[in-house]
Design an enzyme around this catalytic site. Structure first.
Site, PDB file in Angstrom:
ATOM      1  N   SER A 255       0.851  -1.185   0.000  1.00  0.00           N
ATOM      2  CA  SER A 255       0.000   0.000   0.000  1.00  0.00           C
ATOM      3  C   SER A 255       0.885   1.234   0.000  1.00  0.00           C
ATOM      4  O   SER A 255       2.119   1.142  -0.010  1.00  0.00           O
ATOM      5  CB  SER A 255      -0.906   0.010   1.234  1.00  0.00           C
ATOM      6  OG  SER A 255      -0.143   0.187   2.418  1.00  0.00           O
ATOM      7  N   LYS A 256       0.248   2.402   0.035  1.00  0.00           N
ATOM      8  CA  LYS A 256       0.997   3.656  -0.035  1.00  0.00           C
ATOM      9  C   LYS A 256       1.942   3.836   1.151  1.00  0.00           C
ATOM     10  O   LYS A 256       2.915   4.579   1.051  1.00  0.00           O
ATOM     11  CB  LYS A 256       0.025   4.831  -0.124  1.00  0.00           C
ATOM     12  CG  LYS A 256      -0.698   4.916  -1.461  1.00  0.00           C
ATOM     13  CD  LYS A 256      -1.581   6.149  -1.536  1.00  0.00           C
ATOM     14  CE  LYS A 256      -2.250   6.238  -2.905  1.00  0.00           C
ATOM     15  NZ  LYS A 256      -3.132   7.422  -3.012  1.00  0.00           N
ATOM     16  N   ARG A 257       1.641   3.167   2.252  1.00  0.00           N
ATOM     17  CA  ARG A 257       2.539   3.330   3.414  1.00  0.00           C
ATOM     18  C   ARG A 257       3.919   2.735   3.147  1.00  0.00           C
ATOM     19  O   ARG A 257       4.879   3.034   3.845  1.00  0.00           O
ATOM     20  CB  ARG A 257       1.920   2.687   4.654  1.00  0.00           C
ATOM     21  CG  ARG A 257       1.883   1.170   4.630  1.00  0.00           C
ATOM     22  CD  ARG A 257       1.338   0.618   5.949  1.00  0.00           C
ATOM     23  NE  ARG A 257       1.252  -0.822   5.923  1.00  0.00           N
ATOM     24  CZ  ARG A 257       0.226  -1.504   5.466  1.00  0.00           C
ATOM     25  NH1 ARG A 257      -0.817  -0.837   4.982  1.00  0.00           N
ATOM     26  NH2 ARG A 257       0.208  -2.823   5.481  1.00  0.00           N
TER      27      ARG A 257
END
Length: 492
Positions: A255-257
């Site tokens: 994910s973007k994290r």
């Protein structure tokens, strides 16, 4: 002798976001298989979620595929014999399939309201048992259905799941079986007439004559429902291959994290498409040996579905940086110059004569920077010392290496020695500096560090004497003078 039928594969993204890494890897595997076997790679945009879909997202997906070099044989912008290739333009075909299934007894109208279903579901949960649709409407008589139709009651179309197991041989995981008792009669058409994913994808795949479906493991639970639909409409089932998901280093879904997940974002960060292509191909697939660096052509020749691992793959940015650096090293000098140019333009460091009268010098600078560059933007940041006369000094470097006792006199002596050299090549400048160090009773390293800070502003750079030679005598002397003037100002 059996006639060979070229495989037809499809990549069918939803334009509710840009092309992310997982989707790009799926597209890549489909593309590689199609190219390896002389097949057809179809691009279909599944844009039925009108609220979340947008043309901007469609363009982003197309741009991401083009950047990776994943050209499609049929699809948006080029058409084909099995269009249209936007799912929103195929809704009537989906509805027609649902009505055929009702007419053939494979599906039925369900008039149960959401409130009714919620009451039953809540009661089951309260009793501690699982609940699935109880086929209330499946038992309606033709007369009862006719009454409801005349009253125009809202209804969905549900598929009648047959008894018994549904089996298929997955090309990655092997034999997989689902018990029909655990699959409820799923909805094909919603009450507003919108087809569900299960119906749309099967309708489109049947009409587009898709022979192989290569997609993520998260779709395995959809496969038995879709196989039942294929069988109900009398269509040949495609072969399925479910590939492992891509996880972050923490083993959680990417994910973007974990950093950028959009393919176009990696392009903006200075990654080469061939490096990303190579990197993604090895996320969940192996050629069967320790080889890692591949050209596109070599990957097409080597790719096989049986090389796909059943375990999840980990996206490691450090590994991607390594691949990028390796592919940067493989670029021919003139190609590297073309790739670097946009970054220098953006940084305001570009001059047209770099590919004209000064191309030999420019190529030499790029060769010096190349071993240290992980991404294309590194050529602008690390090369600024060559492409601009402005030097940004690191204050700590100045305090440590330039403000040493007697350094002004040392730099003055070095400047005079450089002025007297016949040529300012690496060997001559190194010999001159070491001679100054010996004559003045200081370690050569002290002067090397000081000169590096004086001409680059930093403590780290490519080999100092190569840097001096490429900067040229006049620019080096100008920077030594600027550094000496800097020493006249108080330390910060």
């Amino acid at each position: 002798m059996t006639q060979f039928t070229p495989p037809r594969l499809r990549f069918a993204p939803s334009p509710t976001g840009y092309l992310h890494v997982g989707g790009a890897r799926t597209a890549l595997f489909n593309w590689l298989f199609a190219r390896r076997h002389g097949g057809v790679f179809v691009l279909r945009i599944e844009d039925t979620d009108l609220e979340r879909s947008s043309q901007d997202m469609v363009d982003g997906i197309l741009d991401g595929l083009r950047w990776l070099g994943l050209d499609w044989d049929e699809g948006p912008a080029i058409g084909g014999d099995y269009g249209p290739y936007f799912q929103s333009e195929r809704l009537d075909r989906h509805r027609a399939m649902a009505e055929r299934l009702v007419a053939q007894g494979h599906a039925y109208y369900c008039y149960c309201t959401n409130d009714t279903l919620k009451v039953k579901r809540d009661a089951a949960e309260k009793a501690g048992s699982a609940w699935q649709y109880d086929r209330t409407c499946c038992a309606l008589t033709p007369d009862a259905i006719a009454v409801r139709e005349r009253e125009k009651l809202p209804r969905v179309v549900r598929f009648r799941v047959p008894d018994g197991p549904t089996r298929f041989d997955d090309l990655v995981h092997g034999a997989i079986e689902f018990d029909g008792a655990n699959i409820e009669d799923f909805v094909l058409l919603r009450s507003d007439g919108q087809p569900t994913y299960q119906l749309s994808v099967v309708s489109d795949d049947v009409e587009m004559k898709i022979t192989h479906v290569v997609r993520g493991d998260d779709h395995i639970s959809n496969t038995p429902k879709q196989i039942l639909l294929y069988r109900a409409v009398g269509a040949d089932e495609p072969k399925f291959a479910h590939v492992p998901l891509i996880l972050g280093p923490d083993k959680k879904r990417l994910s973007k994290r974990h950093g950028a997940t959009s393919v176009t974002e990696y392009a903006r960060q200075g990654y080469l498409p061939e490096a990303m292509f190579n990197f993604l191909s090895l996320l969940g697939w192996s050629p069967g040996n320790d080889e890692e660096l591949f050209t596109r052509e070599a990957l097409v020749s080597a790719f096989a579905l049986d090389g796909i691992s059943g375990g999840n793959a980990v996206f490691n940015v450090e590994k991607l940086d390594w691949f990028n650096q390796q592919h940067i090293m493989r670029l021919a000098p003139d190609e590297l110059a073309v790739r670097v140019r946009p970054w220098l333009v953006t940084a305001g460091l570009w001059h047209d004569d770099y590919l004209g009268d000064r191309h030999a010098w420019f190529f030499a600078v790029l060769e010096l920077l190349r071993p240290r560059a992980k991404r294309l933007d590194d050529f602008a940041t690390q090369g600024a010392l060559f492409f601009s006369d402005a030097v940004e000094y690191d204050a700590a470097a100045v305090d440590t290496h330039l403000r040493a006792p007697g350094m002004d006199a040392h730099l003055e002596a070095i400047d005079a020695s450089l002025a007297a050299l016949d040529t300012c090549d690496p060997a001559s400048t190194e010999a001159a500096l070491r001679a100054i160090a010996a004559a003045r009773g200081v370690k050569a390293g002290v002067l090397i560090h000081a000169v590096r800070v004086a001409v680059t502003g930093k403590t780290v750079s490519p080999g100092l004497f190569d840097v001096l030679a490429l900067l040229g005598r006049n620019r080096v002397r100008a920077r030594l003078a600027a550094a000496r003037r800097l020493l006249l100002t108080p330390a910060s």
